[in-house]
Design a protein around this motif. Structure first.
Motif, mmCIF file in Angstrom:
data_model
loop_
_atom_site.group_PDB
_atom_site.id
_atom_site.type_symbol
_atom_site.label_atom_id
_atom_site.label_comp_id
_atom_site.label_asym_id
_atom_site.label_seq_id
_atom_site.Cartn_x
_atom_site.Cartn_y
_atom_site.Cartn_z
ATOM 1 N N MET A 54 0.810 -1.222 0.000
ATOM 2 C CA MET A 54 0.000 0.000 0.000
ATOM 3 C C MET A 54 0.841 1.269 0.000
ATOM 4 N N TYR A 55 2.162 1.121 -0.002
ATOM 5 C CA TYR A 55 3.057 2.263 0.091
ATOM 6 C C TYR A 55 3.830 2.509 -1.192
ATOM 7 N N ASN A 112 12.560 4.790 1.868
ATOM 8 C CA ASN A 112 11.407 5.559 2.329
ATOM 9 C C ASN A 112 10.111 4.860 1.939
ATOM 10 N N ALA A 113 9.166 4.872 2.866
ATOM 11 C CA ALA A 113 7.813 4.360 2.611
ATOM 12 C C ALA A 113 6.831 5.499 2.815
ATOM 13 N N ASP A 114 6.004 5.736 1.806
ATOM 14 C CA ASP A 114 5.132 6.907 1.843
ATOM 15 C C ASP A 114 3.706 6.533 1.462
ATOM 16 N N HIS A 174 -2.855 7.924 3.840
ATOM 17 C CA HIS A 174 -2.985 7.619 5.268
ATOM 18 C C HIS A 174 -2.135 8.522 6.138
ATOM 19 N N GLY A 175 -1.438 9.476 5.504
ATOM 20 C CA GLY A 175 -0.620 10.391 6.287
ATOM 21 C C GLY A 175 0.563 9.726 6.955
#
Length: 117
Positions: free
Chosen positions: A31-32, A96-98, A102-103
């Motif tokens: 999901m990221y 990095n996971a963004d 979902h903020g």
């Protein structure tokens, strides 16, 4: 507890290759949007490459044609294949996971890549 653990950095000669790994836990990896950033002393962290949940990729101009980002959602792992390395690629590389939806935004602790003869 979210963890992003980078590995695969090291010392390599100019023209050589390295493959970085980022193992993710504590998140629903698929999901990221995942990315690789690098940073050198005194400079801001910069985007190297990014891959969306759908597999679309973006690369910094400086690495286009040399680096390839990929992900394995079944293994919760992000990769960066680095070929034709140059001394100017020397930096600490961060995973990095963004998930703007979902903020949520997470960083690993980094792995050092040194390109030198």
């Amino acid at each position: 507890q979210v963890q992003l653990v980078e590995s695969g950095g090291g010392l390599v000669q100019p023209g050589g290759s390295l493959r970085l790994h980022c193992a993710a836990s504590g998140i629903i990896f698929s999901m990221y949007t995942m990315g690789w950033y690098h940073q050198t002393p005194g400079k801001q962290r910069e985007l190297v490459a990014r891959i969306t949940t759908g597999g679309s990729t973006v690369y910094a101009d400086s690495v286009k044609g040399r680096f390839t980002i990929s992900r394995d959602n079944a293994k919760n792992t992000l990769y960066l294949q680095m070929n034709s390395l140059k001394p100017e690629d020397t930096a600490v590389y961060f995973c990095n996971a963004d998930s703007p939806r979902h903020g949520m935004n997470y960083w690993g602790k980094g792995t050092l890549v040194t390109v030198s003869s």
